[in-house]
Scaffold this active site. Structure first.
Site, PDB file in Angstrom:
ATOM      1  N   ASP A 199     -32.989 -60.082  19.353  1.00  0.00           N
ATOM      2  CA  ASP A 199     -34.156 -60.194  20.213  1.00  0.00           C
ATOM      3  C   ASP A 199     -34.832 -61.545  20.055  1.00  0.00           C
ATOM      4  OD1 ASP A 199     -33.783 -57.588  21.116  1.00  0.00           O
ATOM      5  OD2 ASP A 199     -35.100 -56.731  19.576  1.00  0.00           O
ATOM      6  N   TYR A 228     -28.651 -57.057   8.048  1.00  0.00           N
ATOM      7  CA  TYR A 228     -29.866 -57.822   8.279  1.00  0.00           C
ATOM      8  C   TYR A 228     -30.691 -57.899   6.997  1.00  0.00           C
ATOM      9  CZ  TYR A 228     -29.405 -57.649  13.405  1.00  0.00           C
ATOM     10  OH  TYR A 228     -28.989 -57.804  14.697  1.00  0.00           O
TER      11      TYR A 228
END
Length: 281
Positions: A51, A126
């Protein structure tokens, strides 16, 4: 010819990964560099679309070159330590992107047979960084660290995170998308403080749905602040309902650090399996 690209970027000034008209994106920057070096209209397939504001140190993509692009790459005389023109492509792309660019190609290689950057992947990892009131603020890390104005209990956050690991429906921790599944296998989720005292989450899953990592982190922050109990995160997950106590934290703290793939002889089978599952979804 299919080329694998390893990519890193500071997402601060990008409108995410995916190409968008009138907006600066990572995909647009890298494809533009490829077009300048090899010509044509190259299109990247990426392991995971990040994003706006999200960073990456271990993003993976592939591009399929036509005959003219392949010939142009192979005919270029390599300079420096890389004599293989495919490996040298990374340096040529870095030259186009610029020495101080906020997106770069760290490596290129000929993709193994059956390799698909998106569908062959078996996991993504992540990291999420938080500076709380117990740590000093490092301005050199400001673009990849979220600040939380509270003293967070990292042990309780770690305990709560581990209750979420496994194959589950994570609808309570995802922004809904029409006809998209929210069932995921969360392989690892834990917290620690680094040497500077910054809280760092390690989050690894087979795949992630929209905003899933930042919502999981937001749930843990609520536990660390004492607004939720350790047992509440699993209960919220199993209720399959989003709750206001679980905030989606800022994108700036999130970095895609690695993508995992199976052995070369399993790449095609993995890609076919993933495509079939996504088609059923």
């Amino acid at each position: 010819m299919r080329i694998r690209l390893d990519i890193a970027y500071d997402g601060t000034h990008f409108r995410g990964w995916a190409r968008q008209p009138s907006h600066r994106t990572v995909q647009g920057e890298i494809e533009g560099a490829l077009a300048r070096v090899l010509g044509g209209d190259p299109r990247l397939v990426v392991a995971g679309r990040t994003d706006a504001g999200v960073h990456a140190t271990g993003q993976v993509a592939h591009v399929d070159l036509d005959d003219a692009q392949t010939e142009r790459m192979l005919s270029r005389r390599s300079r420096g330590p890389h004599r293989d023109p495919v490996e040298a492509l990374a340096g040529r792309l870095r030259g186009v992107l610029g020495a101080y660019a906020d997106a770069t190609v760290t490596a290129t290689c000929a993709a193994p047979e059956g390799f698909d950057a998106r569908f062959s992947a078996v996991w993504r990892r992540y990291a999420y960084r938080i500076a709380d009131d117990t740590t000093g603020y490092d301005p050199l890390e400001r673009s990849r660290t979220t600040t939380v104005r509270a003293e967070l209990d990292v042990d309780r956050m770690d305990e709560a995170a581990r209750t979420l690991v496994g194959l589950h429906d994570f609808a309570a921790y995802c922004k809904p998308r029409e006809e998209a599944t929210t069932i995921r296998t969360l392989l690892e989720f834990d917290w620690r403080r680094d040497a500077s005292g910054v809280l760092v989450a390690n989050v690894k899953a087979d795949a992630f749905c929209h905003s899933m990592v930042r919502a999981l982190v937001g749930g843990c922050v609520a536990v660390g602040e004492g607004r939720l109990r350790v047992v509440d995160l699993a209960r919220i997950r199993d209720d399959l309902v989003r709750v206001p106590e679980v905030k989606v934290l800022a994108a700036r703290g999130l970095t895609l650090t690695a993508v995992g793939y199976p052995a070369a002889d399993q790449l095609a089978a993995r890609a076919a399996q993933t495509r079939n599952r996504r088609d059923r979804d």
